[in-house]
Design a protein around this motif. Sequence first.
Motif, PDB file in Angstrom:
ATOM      1  N   HIS A 381       0.711  -1.111   0.023  1.00 47.05           N
ATOM      2  CA  HIS A 381      -0.091  -0.009  -0.111  1.00 47.05           C
ATOM      3  C   HIS A 381       0.779   1.174  -0.107  1.00 47.05           C
ATOM      4  CE1 HIS A 381      -3.138   2.847   0.949  1.00 47.05           C
ATOM      5  NE2 HIS A 381      -2.213   3.309   2.078  1.00 47.05           N
ATOM      6  N   GLU A 382       1.942   1.262   0.735  1.00 45.74           N
ATOM      7  CA  GLU A 382       2.905   2.411   0.966  1.00 45.74           C
ATOM      8  C   GLU A 382       3.632   2.662  -0.266  1.00 45.74           C
ATOM      9  OE1 GLU A 382       4.529   5.601   2.843  1.00 45.74           O
ATOM     10  OE2 GLU A 382       3.045   4.449   3.372  1.00 45.74           O
ATOM     11  N   HIS A 383       3.892   1.786  -0.960  1.00 46.56           N
ATOM     12  CA  HIS A 383       5.051   1.777  -2.253  1.00 46.56           C
ATOM     13  C   HIS A 383       4.314   1.873  -3.582  1.00 46.56           C
ATOM     14  CE1 HIS A 383       8.058   2.384   0.688  1.00 46.56           C
ATOM     15  NE2 HIS A 383       8.168   1.379   1.186  1.00 46.56           N
ATOM     16  N   ALA A 384       3.084   1.171  -3.775  1.00 42.82           N
ATOM     17  CA  ALA A 384       2.569   1.150  -4.755  1.00 42.82           C
ATOM     18  C   ALA A 384       2.107   2.441  -5.515  1.00 42.82           C
ATOM     19  CB  ALA A 384       1.317   0.194  -4.769  1.00 42.82           C
ATOM     20  N   ALA A 385       2.056   2.493  -6.739  1.00 43.67           N
ATOM     21  CA  ALA A 385       1.712   3.730  -7.514  1.00 43.67           C
ATOM     22  C   ALA A 385       0.140   3.972  -7.207  1.00 43.67           C
ATOM     23  CB  ALA A 385       1.910   3.371  -9.030  1.00 43.67           C
ATOM     24  N   SER A 386      -0.092   5.264  -7.640  1.00 47.67           N
ATOM     25  CA  SER A 386      -1.705   5.620  -7.355  1.00 47.67           C
ATOM     26  C   SER A 386      -2.581   5.148  -8.344  1.00 47.67           C
ATOM     27  CB  SER A 386      -1.771   6.981  -7.304  1.00 47.67           C
ATOM     28  OG  SER A 386      -1.242   7.640  -8.416  1.00 47.67           O
ATOM     29  N   ASP A 387      -2.094   4.507  -9.277  1.00 46.74           N
ATOM     30  CA  ASP A 387      -2.879   3.837 -10.369  1.00 46.74           C
ATOM     31  C   ASP A 387      -2.442   2.558 -10.554  1.00 46.74           C
ATOM     32  OD1 ASP A 387      -0.581   4.245 -11.572  1.00 46.74           O
ATOM     33  OD2 ASP A 387      -1.286   4.915 -13.733  1.00 46.74           O
ATOM     34  N   ALA A 388      -1.756   1.929  -9.675  1.00 46.52           N
ATOM     35  CA  ALA A 388      -1.514   0.524  -9.713  1.00 46.52           C
ATOM     36  C   ALA A 388      -2.659  -0.582  -9.894  1.00 46.52           C
ATOM     37  CB  ALA A 388      -0.649   0.097  -8.477  1.00 46.52           C
ATOM     38  N   ILE A 389      -2.457  -1.585 -10.520  1.00 43.69           N
ATOM     39  CA  ILE A 389      -3.702  -2.575 -10.657  1.00 43.69           C
ATOM     40  C   ILE A 389      -3.168  -3.830  -9.845  1.00 43.69           C
ATOM     41  CG2 ILE A 389      -4.821  -4.358 -12.330  1.00 43.69           C
ATOM     42  CD1 ILE A 389      -3.992  -2.169 -14.288  1.00 43.69           C
ATOM     43  N   PHE A 390      -4.038  -4.123  -8.985  1.00 44.79           N
ATOM     44  CA  PHE A 390      -3.583  -5.386  -8.259  1.00 44.79           C
ATOM     45  C   PHE A 390      -4.423  -6.466  -8.338  1.00 44.79           C
ATOM     46  CE2 PHE A 390      -2.532  -1.592  -5.231  1.00 44.79           C
ATOM     47  CZ  PHE A 390      -1.478  -2.172  -4.734  1.00 44.79           C
ATOM     48  N   THR A 391      -3.781  -7.617  -8.560  1.00 48.19           N
ATOM     49  CA  THR A 391      -4.717  -9.087  -8.366  1.00 48.19           C
ATOM     50  C   THR A 391      -4.366  -9.847  -7.246  1.00 48.19           C
ATOM     51  OG1 THR A 391      -2.808 -10.208  -9.888  1.00 48.19           O
ATOM     52  CG2 THR A 391      -4.407  -8.914 -11.070  1.00 48.19           C
ATOM     53  N   THR A 392      -5.206 -10.441  -6.759  1.00 44.43           N
ATOM     54  CA  THR A 392      -4.878 -11.388  -5.713  1.00 44.43           C
ATOM     55  C   THR A 392      -5.236 -12.764  -5.583  1.00 44.43           C
ATOM     56  OG1 THR A 392      -7.012 -10.961  -4.630  1.00 44.43           O
ATOM     57  CG2 THR A 392      -5.313  -9.315  -4.082  1.00 44.43           C
TER      58      THR A 392
END
Length: 572
Positions: A381-392
């Motif tokens: 959360h701290e280091h990811a870009a503000s427009d990152a796409i996450f998959t889980t």
Amino acid sequence: MTTVAEQIVDALSQHKVTTAWGVVGDALNPITDAIRRNDEIEWIGVRHEEAAAFAAGAQAQLTGRLGVCMGTVGPGSVHLLNGLYDAKKSHAPVLAICGQVPTPDIGSDFFQEVNNDVLFSDVAVFAHTVTAASQMPYLLEQAVNAAMAEEGVAVLTVPGDVGSLDVENARRPQFAPYAAPAAAPDVQVSAAADVLNEAENVTLLVGMGARDARGEVLELAERLQSPMVVTLKAKEGLEKDNPYQVGQTGLIGNPAAAKALDDADVLVMLGTDFPYRNWYPKDKTVIQLDNRIEHIGRRVGVQHSLVGHVQPTVKELLKRLAGDRSAKHLEKARKSFATWQKHQNKLADPDHDDSILGKIRSIGDNPDERIRPEIVAAALHEHAASDAIFTTDTGMSTVWLSRFVTMTGDRRLLGSYNLGSMANAMPQALGAQALDRHRQVIACCGDGGLMMLLGDLRTAVTYGLPVKFVVHNNGRLGMVKLEQEEGGLPEFGTELDNPNIAEVATAMGVKSTRVTDPDSLDDAVREALDTDGPVLLDVVTNPDEVSLPPKVTPAEAWGFAIAKSTEFIESA
């Protein structure tokens, strides 16, 4: 003249399809050759067709446009099924083009022959076989229109000898335009407004169907002074800068959300088909707004139905609602949520286990001093870009992300949240990255999920897809372990004898780092996200980390105690 294969590929490129996923082979050869000669569609050859279907479904969910995957005769098409079921349950428009044996051999139990029309009959809204060039472009138009209109899977089967046939009717296929969002009928809106104007405590349960109606939903929460329980799939549109949201309910949720639902007089469901009946409050007046009439009332009894899209319907509803509400219900829920978040944030501190309470806790649940998974999610959360796409991946990876990664900015979130499949995060991330190789894509993988489709880790290298793979390596099928223990059963069959995943990934051409020290995790995450090309972080996490549900029943608590006691005795 144009061939059947050329007509299909040219039409899909005109429909803004940019990627086709699959494994080449025999019956698909005319189609893949047409892709080779088409400058608009990129062919990405995966190592397993299941990955192709997951990737295509991910692209459809992110763009709202058609995703395309392919499987050749028999086994190649069968392998698509799991990813296609995920697309079906996620309401993602996907076209699967499948090969078939030559038409003279259909029905003869020919080598590799499978009846695709029957095979895909449950997963697809449209499944038909092209047996003559004269059926084109009609069958293609029907397939694409069905997938888009019903937001589902269409399967078009093309025998090898048909793909190379010339099409006499060479007109360009015409696909139907999208339907415009529509409000629920006035009589339904007025009835719901009357109930809400009389209600004292209203709680909103908001799902992905409301993600494009953020402004209207926030205004509704303000007007009603309602806490907002946000489903996992609605996080990306409604979590950030939301003074009304109280997180998720269900097994991955928190006590504040559960209490907000229980304390309501009226529950308003907006664009959600949240499936877990046991987590709905009892004996409430329920208003449900959904554009799919089949969703109304299938999870909980509904007294007032609104059949329409969220944004235009809420606009009409707001015109009929009075203001000047008491904020007591909202403030109570938000205070409880803030208290829970404060406690959770302590667990995400790398120095947590060095504190007095942390040392006491770790004796029981982290004696090997492995990295707590909460820390991993918090660092992302701290280091990811503000427009990152996450998959889980399905399971504990999703739990930790749901609690510690906020969908700030323009972040997106994908997972197998309806089908609940293993091994989805990596191929979905490949699909997302192929849409934009410059956008940050982060796959939060379980070790079990990654190993299941490990071969397609190489696909990221082959096609220059700079996905960042973060592996929660706890040597376990973590969610199954938790389910067994809550049921009073000792852990069995969940342990994974993993290799050094970082070394395996390195051998496959992916830059990789193995992380075992909590104090080095933050730097490792930041460096991985800043590195060009695909990167894998193999994070050795605590297998005994417990994610408690919002409401723990006495039976669950007792079952967990019995299970842990049995495990201790058997290991002694």
